[in-house]
Scaffold this motif. Structure first.
Motif, PDB file in Angstrom:
ATOM      1  N   UNK A  50       0.774  -1.134  -0.050  1.00  0.00           N
ATOM      2  CA  UNK A  50      -0.127  -0.123  -0.080  1.00  0.00           C
ATOM      3  C   UNK A  50       0.790   1.162   0.023  1.00  0.00           C
ATOM      4  N   UNK A  51       0.499   2.332  -0.845  1.00  0.00           N
ATOM      5  CA  UNK A  51       1.284   3.359  -0.857  1.00  0.00           C
ATOM      6  C   UNK A  51       1.481   4.004   0.462  1.00  0.00           C
ATOM      7  N   UNK A  52       0.469   4.067   1.161  1.00  0.00           N
ATOM      8  CA  UNK A  52       0.526   4.848   2.545  1.00  0.00           C
ATOM      9  C   UNK A  52       1.600   4.185   3.652  1.00  0.00           C
ATOM     10  N   UNK A  53       2.131   2.876   3.208  1.00  0.00           N
ATOM     11  CA  UNK A  53       2.779   2.127   4.087  1.00  0.00           C
ATOM     12  C   UNK A  53       4.309   2.235   3.481  1.00  0.00           C
TER      13      UNK A  53
ATOM     14  N   UNK B 241      12.062   8.887   3.175  1.00  0.00           N
ATOM     15  CA  UNK B 241      11.856  10.427   3.013  1.00  0.00           C
ATOM     16  C   UNK B 241      11.062  10.784   1.776  1.00  0.00           C
ATOM     17  N   UNK B 242      11.386   9.837   0.725  1.00  0.00           N
ATOM     18  CA  UNK B 242      10.822  10.195  -0.515  1.00  0.00           C
ATOM     19  C   UNK B 242       9.634   9.581  -0.893  1.00  0.00           C
ATOM     20  N   UNK B 243       8.861   8.884   0.328  1.00  0.00           N
ATOM     21  CA  UNK B 243       7.676   8.281   0.086  1.00  0.00           C
ATOM     22  C   UNK B 243       6.679   8.858  -0.847  1.00  0.00           C
ATOM     23  N   UNK B 244       6.454  10.318  -0.593  1.00  0.00           N
ATOM     24  CA  UNK B 244       5.274  10.970  -1.107  1.00  0.00           C
ATOM     25  C   UNK B 244       5.880  11.164  -2.775  1.00  0.00           C
ATOM     26  N   UNK B 245       7.054  11.391  -3.116  1.00  0.00           N
ATOM     27  CA  UNK B 245       7.509  11.394  -4.366  1.00  0.00           C
ATOM     28  C   UNK B 245       7.137  10.299  -5.087  1.00  0.00           C
ATOM     29  N   UNK B 246       7.430   9.167  -4.614  1.00  0.00           N
ATOM     30  CA  UNK B 246       7.275   7.934  -5.056  1.00  0.00           C
ATOM     31  C   UNK B 246       5.862   7.620  -5.290  1.00  0.00           C
TER      32      UNK B 246
ATOM     33  N   UNK C   1      15.405   7.599 -22.422  1.00  0.00           N
ATOM     34  CA  UNK C   1      15.076   8.994 -21.745  1.00  0.00           C
ATOM     35  C   UNK C   1      14.857   8.735 -20.478  1.00  0.00           C
ATOM     36  N   UNK C   2      15.231   9.988 -19.762  1.00  0.00           N
ATOM     37  CA  UNK C   2      15.293  10.056 -18.466  1.00  0.00           C
ATOM     38  C   UNK C   2      14.865  11.280 -17.779  1.00  0.00           C
ATOM     39  N   UNK C   3      14.287  11.080 -16.793  1.00  0.00           N
ATOM     40  CA  UNK C   3      13.690  12.461 -15.877  1.00  0.00           C
ATOM     41  C   UNK C   3      14.467  12.390 -14.394  1.00  0.00           C
ATOM     42  N   UNK C   4      15.204  13.370 -14.300  1.00  0.00           N
ATOM     43  CA  UNK C   4      15.809  13.577 -12.809  1.00  0.00           C
ATOM     44  C   UNK C   4      15.072  14.063 -12.016  1.00  0.00           C
ATOM     45  N   UNK C   5      14.743  13.634 -10.856  1.00  0.00           N
ATOM     46  CA  UNK C   5      13.818  14.260  -9.945  1.00  0.00           C
ATOM     47  C   UNK C   5      14.426  14.833  -8.644  1.00  0.00           C
ATOM     48  N   UNK C   6      14.101  15.988  -8.100  1.00  0.00           N
ATOM     49  CA  UNK C   6      14.598  16.338  -6.679  1.00  0.00           C
ATOM     50  C   UNK C   6      15.438  17.829  -6.610  1.00  0.00           C
ATOM     51  N   UNK C   7      16.744  17.626  -7.156  1.00  0.00           N
ATOM     52  CA  UNK C   7      17.335  18.990  -7.370  1.00  0.00           C
ATOM     53  C   UNK C   7      17.864  19.192  -8.645  1.00  0.00           C
TER      54      UNK C   7
ATOM     55  N   UNK D 269       5.582  16.691  -7.424  1.00  0.00           N
ATOM     56  CA  UNK D 269       6.733  16.468  -8.081  1.00  0.00           C
ATOM     57  C   UNK D 269       6.986  15.113  -8.822  1.00  0.00           C
ATOM     58  N   UNK D 270       6.653  14.143  -7.927  1.00  0.00           N
ATOM     59  CA  UNK D 270       6.551  12.680  -8.439  1.00  0.00           C
ATOM     60  C   UNK D 270       5.683  12.595  -9.489  1.00  0.00           C
ATOM     61  N   UNK D 271       4.424  12.978  -9.502  1.00  0.00           N
ATOM     62  CA  UNK D 271       3.460  12.954 -10.569  1.00  0.00           C
ATOM     63  C   UNK D 271       3.885  13.621 -11.910  1.00  0.00           C
ATOM     64  N   UNK D 272       4.439  14.974 -11.580  1.00  0.00           N
ATOM     65  CA  UNK D 272       5.109  15.634 -12.635  1.00  0.00           C
ATOM     66  C   UNK D 272       5.899  15.147 -13.438  1.00  0.00           C
ATOM     67  N   UNK D 273       7.050  14.527 -12.791  1.00  0.00           N
ATOM     68  CA  UNK D 273       8.121  14.052 -13.375  1.00  0.00           C
ATOM     69  C   UNK D 273       7.716  12.729 -13.953  1.00  0.00           C
ATOM     70  N   UNK D 274       6.897  11.830 -13.575  1.00  0.00           N
ATOM     71  CA  UNK D 274       6.402  10.841 -14.326  1.00  0.00           C
ATOM     72  C   UNK D 274       5.557  10.952 -15.459  1.00  0.00           C
ATOM     73  N   UNK D 275       4.649  12.063 -15.410  1.00  0.00           N
ATOM     74  CA  UNK D 275       3.917  12.613 -16.558  1.00  0.00           C
ATOM     75  C   UNK D 275       4.872  13.253 -17.817  1.00  0.00           C
TER      76      UNK D 275
END
Lengths: 337, 337
Positions: A69-72, B75-80, B142-148, B298-304
């Protein structure tokens, strides 16, 4: 013999990886003397740039799906690390599947697993139903469920690496009974329903054996902020239980902050334990008591079990249930022995 | 037309998924009348249980690799989450690659990416070197670098979704200069070297413009416990800077606890800001000021962005650098305006 890689070529020719790649890809930005040096290194080492693709077309790569689950994510980071490290050692590819409210339902994930024809699956036992497990099983996909015990294992080809939360809660409550403490609350956590249900059963069993009924299964709310608001309000008219058991750090911290502002002393007036350990518990003042599980090891053991099942299932036939131990960590929110 | 799935069949026949699976797999534990009902539903809906595998053999599934350091999972759970949700919406498979000290080095990960012939790669800009990026680029991935921000983008086909940490630090320090505060420390974080280096450059630039030299780039240690021990010892002979900037929650919390025990008042004697926000900052007393980044976005934009690059790179040719904004969150560890 060690397979020759692009890195060996770069080292031998004393150039960068990018330069080797450029030579392989016939880029014309490479100086002629460098190009010759790289080609000599390629010949000397016997490096075959196309062997990788050719080899792959013939031999099958083993792929394992991890479903959680993403939440975890944040909470299971160490288990995931253990899983990934062992997968890496055995050269398995990892396909990540996540479930999240509103976007990817469990049935989509199951379909996607079946479609992508992975070789094995690691499941976090949080929101899978028995029936869903059974569907995967019927598609003959070897599985290992990690986290808590599968309650009623009807299906065969499933490994289980787990902490016995029912027993943990039963033993914990009995220890407090021996100290004369029976005013005990268990705080609900909505993220881990199967683990919560096992904890609750353990507490209920302990109460029942003493001829009492367990009544304090309390529901705060999903977030720290709402838990804290709830408790701040609650403490205006109620006092805390003698022992409060929470599943996760954030609810224990909410309890701590609300007690502090309502001038209840911890651990004199009330004691609190977070079942899951976390570095933040040590950072709080008072530091919060908890249980230690070897998270990383759980992940590593689960992946190792799955790799064994994939190679020769008969070998591990009778060893697919692996219980993981736990130890209590005494900190400042509980009275020492 | 919507593709018929096993779920539609189960619904039509009013049986469980497992039952449909059993019928498809010719299991003999299904009652005859149920079996007939399921077969009728399969015929009525035109469900083809083997179509999935047949279809896959012909059409290529798009697979995207996500590469990140194991240490940064939590730390990157939300980006993921943002990355995974968008990948799910576009029906992409996710291959997870992690780097961890001693077990999987970056060069192994690059090799494994190249070997598994993924269609695109998402990288977390923490420990990739320019040269490694270039190797992937030379393999036409093709690559997208996310973060800094990528400091010196020599390579072409790379997207970048980033927070400008250099600018953030520069602006922050200038605001404190305006308040007359120049005794400022920046605490090193060893997990995110590229972000730290950008923050440091921003602080140094602000100092330099005022004709001063920035000298307080301090190194505690990697863990909360050793940071705390270091600070407790340090405060016996030194006093804290007027403003302390940390990258991450745990170092800000270590500072808070050490100040508290050395009887320094926050925010009167010293102010502290954690650059990255986190729910734990709200749980501390005092609550810790920080910056808010839309991690999930940030995660969503990077994947899009990557999905667009995969479909038609020309369309996004001039829009591959996407800067993400930030806002300061005033809490109790800083003086309000």
């Amino acid at each position: 013999m060690k397979r020759i890689t692009i890195y060996d070529v770069a080292k031998e020719a004393d150039v960068s990886l990018a330069t080797v790649s450029r030579v392989i890809n016939d880029s014309n930005v490479v100086r002629e003397d460098t190009r010759i040096r790289v080609q000599e290194a390629i010949e000397k080492l016997g490096y075959k740039p196309n062997a990788i693709a050719q080899g792959l077309a013939l031999s099958k790569t083993t792929t394992i799906s991890i479903v959680m689950s993403e939440k975890l994510f944040a909470y299971n980071a160490k288990i995931l690390n253990g899983l990934m490290d062992v997968a890496k050692i055995y050269n398995y590819n990892i396909m990540l599947h996540t479930t999240s409210k509103g976007i990817s339902k469990m049935q989509d994930v199951i379909e996607s697993i079946i479609k992508s024809r992975v070789d094995g699956v690691i499941l976090f036992n949080d929101n899978f139903s028995e029936e869903e497990l059974e569907v995967l099983h019927l598609y003959q996909i070897p599985m290992v469920v990690v986290g808590s015990k599968i309650e009623d294992k009807k299906v065969g080809n499933v490994g289980n690496v787990y902490v016995d939360f029912e027993k943990l809660a039963y033993e914990l409550v009995n220890e407090y009974f021996e100290k004369g403490i029976t005013d005990i609350s268990l705080v609900e956590d909505k993220l881990n329903l199967s683990m919560m249900s096992q904890l609750r059963h353990g507490v209920e069993r302990a109460f029942k054996e003493k001829g009492m009924e367990f009544k304090k299964y309390v529901s705060y709310d999903e977030t720290y902020r709402s838990s804290y608001d709830f408790l701040s309000e609650y403490f205006k008219t109620h006092k805390p239980s003698e022992l409060v058991i929470t599943f996760r750090d954030s609810q224990a911290i909410a309890f701590l902050n609300a007690c502090n502002e309502a001038h209840y002393q911890i651990p004199q007036d009330t004691q609190v334990i977070s079942i899951l350990d976390d570095k933040y518990l040590r950072m709080m003042r008072p530091t919060i008591s908890s249980f230690n599980f070897p998270d990383y090891d759980m992940g590593a053991i689960a992946m190792r079990l799955l790799t064994k099942m994939l190679v020769n299932d008969d070998e591990v036939k009778d060893n697919k249930d692996i219980e993981i131990g736990y130890t209590f960590i005494q900190r400042q929110t509980t009275q020492p022995e």
